[in-house]
Structures are given as structure tokens and as C-alpha cells.
Motif scaffolding. Structure first.
Motif, PDB file in Angstrom:
ATOM      1  N   HIS B 158       1.351  -1.135   0.003  1.00 20.07           N
ATOM      2  CA  HIS B 158       0.327   0.078  -0.476  1.00 20.07           C
ATOM      3  C   HIS B 158       1.257   1.254   0.326  1.00 20.07           C
ATOM      4  O   HIS B 158       2.092   1.263   0.550  1.00 20.07           O
ATOM      5  CB  HIS B 158      -0.944   0.146   1.252  1.00 20.07           C
ATOM      6  CG  HIS B 158      -1.524   1.147   0.966  1.00 20.07           C
ATOM      7  ND1 HIS B 158      -1.743   2.160   2.112  1.00 20.07           N
ATOM      8  CD2 HIS B 158      -3.354   0.973   1.270  1.00 20.07           C
ATOM      9  CE1 HIS B 158      -3.137   3.029   1.931  1.00 20.07           C
ATOM     10  NE2 HIS B 158      -3.785   2.316   1.699  1.00 20.07           N
ATOM     11  N   ARG B 160       0.946   3.257   2.176  1.00 19.07           N
ATOM     12  CA  ARG B 160       1.614   3.859   3.471  1.00 19.07           C
ATOM     13  C   ARG B 160       2.402   2.954   4.099  1.00 19.07           C
ATOM     14  O   ARG B 160       2.707   2.985   4.920  1.00 19.07           O
ATOM     15  CB  ARG B 160       0.473   3.793   4.121  1.00 19.07           C
ATOM     16  CG  ARG B 160       0.007   5.566   3.483  1.00 19.07           C
ATOM     17  CD  ARG B 160      -1.159   5.276   5.469  1.00 19.07           C
ATOM     18  NE  ARG B 160      -2.047   6.888   4.473  1.00 19.07           N
ATOM     19  CZ  ARG B 160      -1.917   8.704   5.210  1.00 19.07           C
ATOM     20  NH1 ARG B 160      -0.641   8.041   6.248  1.00 19.07           N
ATOM     21  NH2 ARG B 160      -2.735   8.487   4.932  1.00 19.07           N
ATOM     22  N   ASN B 163       3.772  -4.716   2.367  1.00 15.66           N
ATOM     23  CA  ASN B 163       2.547  -5.785   2.693  1.00 15.66           C
ATOM     24  C   ASN B 163       2.059  -5.747   3.062  1.00 15.66           C
ATOM     25  O   ASN B 163       1.033  -6.626   3.734  1.00 15.66           O
ATOM     26  CB  ASN B 163       3.492  -7.366   2.997  1.00 15.66           C
ATOM     27  CG  ASN B 163       4.973  -7.552   1.930  1.00 15.66           C
ATOM     28  OD1 ASN B 163       3.797  -7.798   1.047  1.00 15.66           O
ATOM     29  ND2 ASN B 163       5.650  -7.567   2.589  1.00 15.66           N
ATOM     30  N   MET B 164       0.684  -4.528   3.233  1.00 12.11           N
ATOM     31  CA  MET B 164       0.368  -3.934   4.071  1.00 12.11           C
ATOM     32  C   MET B 164      -1.361  -4.502   3.710  1.00 12.11           C
ATOM     33  O   MET B 164      -2.535  -5.468   5.154  1.00 12.11           O
ATOM     34  CB  MET B 164      -0.271  -2.324   4.373  1.00 12.11           C
ATOM     35  CG  MET B 164       0.784  -1.948   4.645  1.00 12.11           C
ATOM     36  SD  MET B 164       0.720  -1.876   6.868  1.00 12.11           S
ATOM     37  CE  MET B 164       2.278  -1.896   7.510  1.00 12.11           C
ATOM     38  N   LEU B 165      -1.774  -5.182   3.205  1.00 14.50           N
ATOM     39  CA  LEU B 165      -2.808  -6.127   2.497  1.00 14.50           C
ATOM     40  C   LEU B 165      -2.647  -7.204   2.133  1.00 14.50           C
ATOM     41  O   LEU B 165      -1.142  -7.717   1.241  1.00 14.50           O
ATOM     42  CB  LEU B 165      -3.954  -4.926   1.154  1.00 14.50           C
ATOM     43  CG  LEU B 165      -3.890  -3.474   2.030  1.00 14.50           C
ATOM     44  CD1 LEU B 165      -4.409  -2.898   0.503  1.00 14.50           C
ATOM     45  CD2 LEU B 165      -4.950  -3.632   3.025  1.00 14.50           C
ATOM     46  N   GLY B 166      -3.289  -8.625   2.281  1.00 21.15           N
ATOM     47  CA  GLY B 166      -3.073  -9.465   1.835  1.00 21.15           C
ATOM     48  C   GLY B 166      -3.971 -10.368   3.168  1.00 21.15           C
ATOM     49  O   GLY B 166      -4.883 -10.728   3.307  1.00 21.15           O
ATOM     50  N   GLU B 247       2.552 -16.352  12.801  1.00 21.86           N
ATOM     51  CA  GLU B 247       3.113 -15.520  13.365  1.00 21.86           C
ATOM     52  C   GLU B 247       2.973 -15.084  14.167  1.00 21.86           C
ATOM     53  O   GLU B 247       2.500 -13.371  14.710  1.00 21.86           O
ATOM     54  CB  GLU B 247       3.227 -14.438  12.060  1.00 21.86           C
ATOM     55  CG  GLU B 247       4.945 -13.230  12.599  1.00 21.86           C
ATOM     56  CD  GLU B 247       5.402 -12.714  11.300  1.00 21.86           C
ATOM     57  OE1 GLU B 247       5.097 -12.672  10.442  1.00 21.86           O
ATOM     58  OE2 GLU B 247       5.382 -11.268  11.499  1.00 21.86           O
ATOM     59  N   ARG B 332       5.836   1.796  11.941  1.00 17.98           N
ATOM     60  CA  ARG B 332       4.078   1.529  10.916  1.00 17.98           C
ATOM     61  C   ARG B 332       4.485  -0.012  10.712  1.00 17.98           C
ATOM     62  O   ARG B 332       3.979  -0.383  10.083  1.00 17.98           O
ATOM     63  CB  ARG B 332       3.897   2.003  10.184  1.00 17.98           C
ATOM     64  CG  ARG B 332       3.768   3.080  10.146  1.00 17.98           C
ATOM     65  CD  ARG B 332       3.204   4.233   8.751  1.00 17.98           C
ATOM     66  NE  ARG B 332       4.206   3.776   7.279  1.00 17.98           N
ATOM     67  CZ  ARG B 332       4.159   5.435   7.285  1.00 17.98           C
ATOM     68  NH1 ARG B 332       3.651   6.577   8.593  1.00 17.98           N
ATOM     69  NH2 ARG B 332       5.287   5.714   6.546  1.00 17.98           N
ATOM     70  N   LYS B 334       4.474  -4.104  11.015  1.00 15.85           N
ATOM     71  CA  LYS B 334       3.331  -5.269  11.478  1.00 15.85           C
ATOM     72  C   LYS B 334       3.608  -4.994  12.900  1.00 15.85           C
ATOM     73  O   LYS B 334       2.442  -6.083  13.600  1.00 15.85           O
ATOM     74  CB  LYS B 334       3.179  -5.887  10.374  1.00 15.85           C
ATOM     75  CG  LYS B 334       1.802  -5.112   9.407  1.00 15.85           C
ATOM     76  CD  LYS B 334       1.664  -6.785   8.286  1.00 15.85           C
ATOM     77  CE  LYS B 334       2.539  -7.575   7.720  1.00 15.85           C
ATOM     78  NZ  LYS B 334       3.646  -6.743   7.169  1.00 15.85           N
ATOM     79  N   LYS B 335       4.843  -5.561  13.199  1.00 15.02           N
ATOM     80  CA  LYS B 335       4.871  -6.493  14.299  1.00 15.02           C
ATOM     81  C   LYS B 335       4.850  -5.762  15.577  1.00 15.02           C
ATOM     82  O   LYS B 335       4.405  -6.040  16.700  1.00 15.02           O
ATOM     83  CB  LYS B 335       6.860  -6.733  14.204  1.00 15.02           C
ATOM     84  CG  LYS B 335       6.930  -8.224  13.677  1.00 15.02           C
ATOM     85  CD  LYS B 335       8.378  -8.573  13.596  1.00 15.02           C
ATOM     86  CE  LYS B 335       9.400  -7.572  12.628  1.00 15.02           C
ATOM     87  NZ  LYS B 335       9.502  -6.825  11.941  1.00 15.02           N
ATOM     88  N   ASN B 336       4.625  -4.226  15.662  1.00 16.75           N
ATOM     89  CA  ASN B 336       4.481  -3.567  16.518  1.00 16.75           C
ATOM     90  C   ASN B 336       3.402  -3.849  17.114  1.00 16.75           C
ATOM     91  O   ASN B 336       2.370  -3.874  15.935  1.00 16.75           O
ATOM     92  CB  ASN B 336       4.823  -2.181  16.060  1.00 16.75           C
ATOM     93  CG  ASN B 336       6.273  -1.544  15.727  1.00 16.75           C
ATOM     94  OD1 ASN B 336       7.289  -2.181  15.960  1.00 16.75           O
ATOM     95  ND2 ASN B 336       6.044  -0.944  14.508  1.00 16.75           N
ATOM     96  N   LEU B 337       3.451  -3.853  18.108  1.00 17.90           N
ATOM     97  CA  LEU B 337       1.854  -3.683  19.002  1.00 17.90           C
ATOM     98  C   LEU B 337       1.706  -2.994  20.059  1.00 17.90           C
ATOM     99  O   LEU B 337       2.535  -2.456  20.253  1.00 17.90           O
ATOM    100  CB  LEU B 337       1.942  -5.156  19.809  1.00 17.90           C
ATOM    101  CG  LEU B 337       1.593  -6.217  19.052  1.00 17.90           C
ATOM    102  CD1 LEU B 337       1.716  -7.746  19.920  1.00 17.90           C
ATOM    103  CD2 LEU B 337       0.354  -6.522  18.193  1.00 17.90           C
ATOM    104  N   ASP B 338       0.573  -2.168  20.014  1.00 22.20           N
ATOM    105  CA  ASP B 338       0.292  -0.807  21.357  1.00 22.20           C
ATOM    106  C   ASP B 338       1.524  -0.071  21.211  1.00 22.20           C
ATOM    107  O   ASP B 338       1.805   0.558  21.550  1.00 22.20           O
ATOM    108  CB  ASP B 338      -0.190  -1.623  21.918  1.00 22.20           C
ATOM    109  CG  ASP B 338      -1.389  -2.380  21.692  1.00 22.20           C
ATOM    110  OD1 ASP B 338      -2.218  -2.552  21.190  1.00 22.20           O
ATOM    111  OD2 ASP B 338      -1.921  -2.946  22.760  1.00 22.20           O
ATOM    112  N   HIS B 339       1.674  -0.245  19.479  1.00 18.69           N
ATOM    113  CA  HIS B 339       2.945   1.182  19.809  1.00 18.69           C
ATOM    114  C   HIS B 339       3.968   0.834  20.325  1.00 18.69           C
ATOM    115  O   HIS B 339       5.017   1.453  20.993  1.00 18.69           O
ATOM    116  CB  HIS B 339       2.607   2.918  20.862  1.00 18.69           C
ATOM    117  CG  HIS B 339       1.047   2.910  20.094  1.00 18.69           C
ATOM    118  ND1 HIS B 339       1.296   3.760  18.387  1.00 18.69           N
ATOM    119  CD2 HIS B 339      -0.411   3.679  20.564  1.00 18.69           C
ATOM    120  CE1 HIS B 339       0.112   3.854  17.957  1.00 18.69           C
ATOM    121  NE2 HIS B 339      -0.886   3.589  18.655  1.00 18.69           N
TER     122      HIS B 339
END
Lengths: 373, 373
Positions: B158, B160, B163-166, B247, B332, B334-339
Motif C-alpha cells: 500500500h 503507506r 505488505n499491508m494488505l494480504g 506469526e 509502522r 506490522k510486528k509492533n503492538l500497541d505502539h
């Protein structure tokens, strides 16, 4: 509602479980669920919440839903236009754009607040955002409450066919707040009743009998009657979905009337007929075809026609839609395999089957003889 | 290759199994697989086959692949432009349009013939076409052979983020025809070697040692050495994927170097650096950060740098890319959780871990001190 075989004392609130192993989830049914924090909180994956709704539902229920969400959550919303015509990839992209603009991660939760279109698009957006995030269904139409919000089918239409793009993606929970039916237009209530009647036709002759008696109460928005109809519908659907999550077999029975119905919707342009209206006409066509195959009696078909009429539903195909138009659309149905037309038909009222041996001339004659508006 | 702990007699052809219950599938590795009908036929769901490839691979291998498909199949093809810049929703829509134009049903099979971009887009198209159809991976780059074609991660970029969509969607089979590496540009071979080196770094110190010695043979396209490197890489990846398909935990280790690497790719514009080149630099940054945290020695970091150099890979970040640019993109991930920023780091060579307690000032200083081109 005397003499019925359903629950003697209707419950104001009840919970069903959809049994899908580690993807199992509850369906809560009853009044006052929307603003009550007890129902949503246990199903949120993290602190980030994106509510997806439309411009008709937002003014009615968005604030009530938000009032039930805790203060420490990061709550955003996407308000899409209303209607089946919006059920396309471009509007799902708007949901994805909003999630990325907000910087939401894979522990976010999407909440679908609206009818089947919102539920299907939100579920699909959740299925594919960062390869899958949590979502909760809050259906506000009868159709969505008894059908599309349960079972994990998500997706959008393509110019060449309905629901051609999508995913199986189960919600974390379904909250059916029966209060939302108070604002539903009568035509949409009828459209929802088409799917309720479908459950009786495919699997439960007792329920069909109950519906014949309860129809005036249902159309008069009698809450206990509605709760009972929703509960029994969701129970039948959940049982079928639990048996066959990805529609390899028995789940196809839920498509009674849908092959004809989708053809009507596609031919007339999505949004011109309500989905439930097209399905109602399609169910009557399936019943009439079942009679031509010698499975139903004329009296059975008349009973189907009568309950559809009592529910305020159409029983005639669109004028000007010939057999060629029907067959062209029906050949693109997802149920077909290797170019064989598969239909859901009725062995008897309350017992549906998958059948792919209908002679083409029998089907063509049925379509041509069927009444037009 | 004396004194190594790998297979004494390299096999010309071998098969690994990815163990995922009813979604298990084989990876066949060896020369001459592409035109041989025995390898593809058992994995086709029905008679309809859509080959998805790109304009660089099609002239090289499309006819060879088609020669291995039986005459009674309905075979169509979509040829997309080449490159990471094409990995977006618009190109996946072209695959869907082609499937619908051909009238393909849910028993069709998609075959991805190409590198990681083709595999990721084809897998995503298969995952969402009619809510999921079969697909087979035929990776033609080393990167795709050892990484993207195994494990079921599919999707697109995307604007932004990468691999944000999949979706997670497993292939029916992966066919690695080592003959296809003969036409791979040397830069792309090196990019694939980055992922091969990664498996040694995260899980297998012996394999890392073997790679240090075998690197000249690998870069010289020695087929038994390549087969062995691909087999061991796929075996490590398969084992990790079988342990953690979606994952939730250990699978994240496969992202060593990727958080830094994705930031470089996003900052430079997708397609400007090869993915493997960005990952190589990212792995060296992760190793250097692991040293600052006291886990690796200077000698360990030098070993990482040396094997990347031997593989022909970059070891410097892009000039003009400051710590703010890195951190903005990394936040940004995807592995990050709650900042919280989560990174894959090295406790020792051959032993990676997930770590989310790196002090921001340590990370910032590492990025600022890291060499630029």
C-alpha cells in the motif's frame, strides 16, 4: 402465538455459540446490547477500534455504540455511503486507507455497524488488513442478523458477479440488538423475513409452521417473536456452518433461492431489488422447479407462495427478464463446478438438497412459464 | 565443500513436506521440474488453470511450463509487468478480471510463475477469488525459492506500507526448478543469498559455517550446492511456519533485518533497492544493534559483514536517510503492538530473538552511527 412448538416462554436475551474450534464465537441476541459495555469489551483484540458504518445507520446508532466503548480505547470511524451498489473493492480500500492513516496495527479490531453490505465489506477489510485482524459484527437489519453476520462469509461484488471476491473470516462475536429493528423500513424487514423463511424451508418444517402463524406478530415488530425467529434462524445457520465452514457440501443448502435471486439482482443491477426480495422470488422458483421434478406437490408450492405473500415479499420475476438472461447469470454461479449447473432444490418442505441433474429444458420451461410482474 | 556438516552426497532432486495439517504441502526441489507433467498434475484442483507470470519470465519459461500441462486442461495466462512497483491492488485486480472473463469457478488453480512479487500477488488473488481457490508456486528466483513461496504469506503493498494488505493462504505445492537460476541476474542471486544467510543467522550456526565456505560455489551457480542451500533454507522456514503459521510468535524471527530493510525500501521507493539488498543491510544493522546490547562480539558482527560481502550484498544504509526517516517507517511495522517497537535481534550467531525493550536512544545512535553509502 398459541399452539406453537417453539420456546414456551420467549427469552428477552439469549446467547448461541458457533462451534468452529479455535475460531468459535458467541451470538448475543436481545434488546439494549448496543450501549452496554459488557457485550463488546471481551471481544476487542487491543486498544485500537475502527467502527465501519454507513450514512443511514450512523445518525441512528453510532453514538449509542460508542457510548458502550471504554474511554481508554482509540476509536475511529469510517462512514460509507448506503446501499448494495457500494459493495465493491473501492469502498473496502477506503477502510484500509483509514486503518493505515490511523496507524492501526494487527491487534486492532474492526466493528461492522449496519446491514449485510457493511458486514461483508468490514469482514473482508479485516480478513486482508495486515493478513487478518479481529472484527465484531453488530448487524442492524433483520437480514444481517439472521444471515450475513453469521458464518464468516465476507466479500464484495465485481461488475461480472456478486460476491466474487472475498474470504472466509470469522468474527470474534455477533451482537444482535433487537432494538435496532424499530427503525428498519418495512420493506427491509420483509427482505429479512425471506431468509428466516428459508431456514424453515431447508431444514425445519416445525419452524416453517410456526412462522406461518407468527408472521403478523413478526411484521408488527413483536420483540419476543422477533427474538425467537432470530434465535432459531441463527441456530440453524450456525449448525450448518459448524458442519461445513467453507462450503464444500451441506453449507450450499443456505443458498436456496439464491442462484435465481442473484441472477435477478445482477440483471436488474445491484441495489434495484433488495437481496431478500430477489431470494424470495428465487425460493418460489426453486419450489416450482422442485414440483416439476415431482418432489413437491402443488399444495406445497402454494404454501411457499402464501408465506412469502404474508411476509410482504414478491413472488414474480422481473418483467422483461427472459430465460436466456437467467441462464447466462446462473452459469456464473460460484456453486457450479466444471460447467455443471448446481441448484438447491426441495425434496419436501423442510428438506433441501443440492442437485446438478436438472434437465436444461425443464429449467428453461420453468423460467419461461414463471409469472412476471 | 570438505568438512561440512551438510548432506555428504548432494541429491539432484528432493522433496520436503510443510506440515500444516489439512493444509500440508510438498516442496519439490531439483532440475527439470518445469516441463515434467508428473510434478504439477497431482496438485491441480480441477480442469481450469490460470498461469500468472511477468513480462521477463514469460519469454523464458512460460512455454516450458505449459508443455508440462495435460491437453485436456483449460489453460489461460496473465502476463503482468515486472518489478516490486507492480505489487499493488490494481495488478491483483487484473488477475481477478482475467479469472472472471474466463468464467473460472472455485475449482480452478492459479500457478504463480516468477519471483516473489508474482508469487505474493497470485497467492493473494487465489486467497480472495470466490473466497479462496487453489494455487501452486513455481518460483524462478532464488529469493522466492527460499523465502516467499514457502509459508503462505501473500499480499500487496500500500502506498503507506509494504505488505499491508494480504492473507495467509497456503499453496498446494511449491516446485523449485533449479534450472531457472541459470537466467537470474547476478544481483538477484545475491539478493536471494541474503535470505539464505538469514536462516543461518537466526537458527543454524552450522549452516552459517557451511555457507561461508560454499559461497563461491553458490555464486558460481554450482547446482548441487544451490540445491543443498535451498533445501536447508526451506527446511528451516518450513519448520518455523509449521510451528507458528500466522506469526503469533516464533515466525517473527524470519523477519531478521526486515524492519530496517522495509524502512529502506519504503524510503527509497519500492523497487529502487532489491528486497534482499535491503534485508542484507538490515541484518547488519540488527547485528550491530545486538552488539550494542552486549549480545554479539565485534568479531561476530565482522563475520556477518564478511559473509554479506562475499555474497555481493550491500552493507551500508542509503546516504541521506537519517534516523528520523528510519524510525518513522519502523513505527509502522506490522510486528509492533500497541505502539511498542519490536525488533528481531541476535542473542548469538544462529540464535535470534524478538525484543521490544531496545532503548530509543540506543537505537537512534546505532542508526546515526551506521555507515552510509
Amino acid at each position: 402465538m398459541q399452539g406453537l412448538t417453539m420456546t414456551a416462554t420467549p427469552q428477552a436475551q439469549c446467547t448461541l455459540e458457533v462451534a468452529l474450534g479455535d475460531r468459535s464465537y458467541p451470538i448475543h441476541i436481545g434488546p439494549g446490547l448496543l450501549g452496554d459495555p459488557r457485550w463488546i469489551a471481551p471481544h476487542l483484540a487491543g486498544k485500537q477500534v475502527m467502527i465501519v458504518t454507513n450514512s443511514v445507520v450512523a445518525p441512528l446508532y453510532l453514538e449509542r455504540l460508542k457510548a458502550g466503548l471504554a474511554d481508554d480505547l482509540e476509536v475511529r470511524e469510517v462512514v460509507l455511503p448506503d446501499g448494495e451498489a457500494t459493495k465493491n473493492l473501492a469502498h473496502v480500500e477506503r477502510i484500509w486507507d483509514a486503518l493505515l492513516e490511523a496507524g492501526f496495527n494487527r491487534r486492532c479490531t474492526l466493528i461492522a455497524l449496519g446491514g449485510g453490505v457493511i458486514g461483508d465489506m468490514t469482514g473482508f477489510a479485516a480478513a486482508c488488513y495486515q493478513r487478518g485482524v479481529a472484527f465484531v459484527q453488530v448487524p442492524t437489519t433483520l437480514l444481517a442478523q439472521v444471515d450475513s453476520s453469521v458464518g464468516g462469509k465476507t466479500g464484495v461484488n465485481h461488475p461480472r458477479g456478486k460476491n466474487m471476491l472475498g474470504a472466509f473470516w470469522q468474527p470474534r462475536a455477533v451482537l444482535v440488538d433487537t432494538d435496532t429493528l424499530a427503525t428498519l423500513p418495512p420493506g427491509e424487514l420483509s427482505a429479512g423475513l425471506a431468509e428466516v423463511i428459508k431456514y424453515g424451508l431447508i431444514r425445519d418444517a416445525d419452524f416453517l409452521g410456526w412462522l406461518e402463524e407468527a408472521m403478523p406478530a413478526l411484521r408488527g415488530l413483536d420483540v419476543p417473536a422477533l427474538t425467537q425467529a432470530i434465535e432459531r434462524s441463527c441456530a440453524i445457520k450456525s449448525a450448518i456452518v459448524a458442519e461445513d465452514e467453507t462450503e464444500q457440501g451441506v453449507r450450499a443448502l443456505l443458498n436456496l433461492g439464491h442462484t435465481f435471486g442473484h441472477a435477478i439482482e445482477a440483471h436488474q443491477g445491484y441495489g434495484s431489488w433488495l437481496h431478500g426480495e430477489a431470494v424470495a422470488t428465487g425460493m418460489l422458483m426453486a419450489a416450482a422447479l422442485s414440483a416439476r421434478l415431482g418432489w413437491l406437490s402443488g399444495a406445497d408450492v402454494a404454501r411457499v407462495e402464501a408465506i412469502l405473500e404474508a411476509a410482504g415479499l414478491p413472488r414474480q420475476a422481473p418483467s422483461g427478464m427472459g430465460s436466456k438472461a437467467f441462464l447466462d447469470h446462473m452459469r456464473r454461479d460460484k456453486k457450479n463446478l466444471d460447467h455443471r449447473l448446481r441448484l438447491i432444490l426441495l425434496r419436501s418442505l423442510g428438506d433441501a438438497c443440492i442437485y446438478d441433474e436438472t434437465p436444461l429444458e425443464t429449467l428453461t420451461a420453468l423460467i419461461e412459464d414463471f409469472p412476471r410482474r
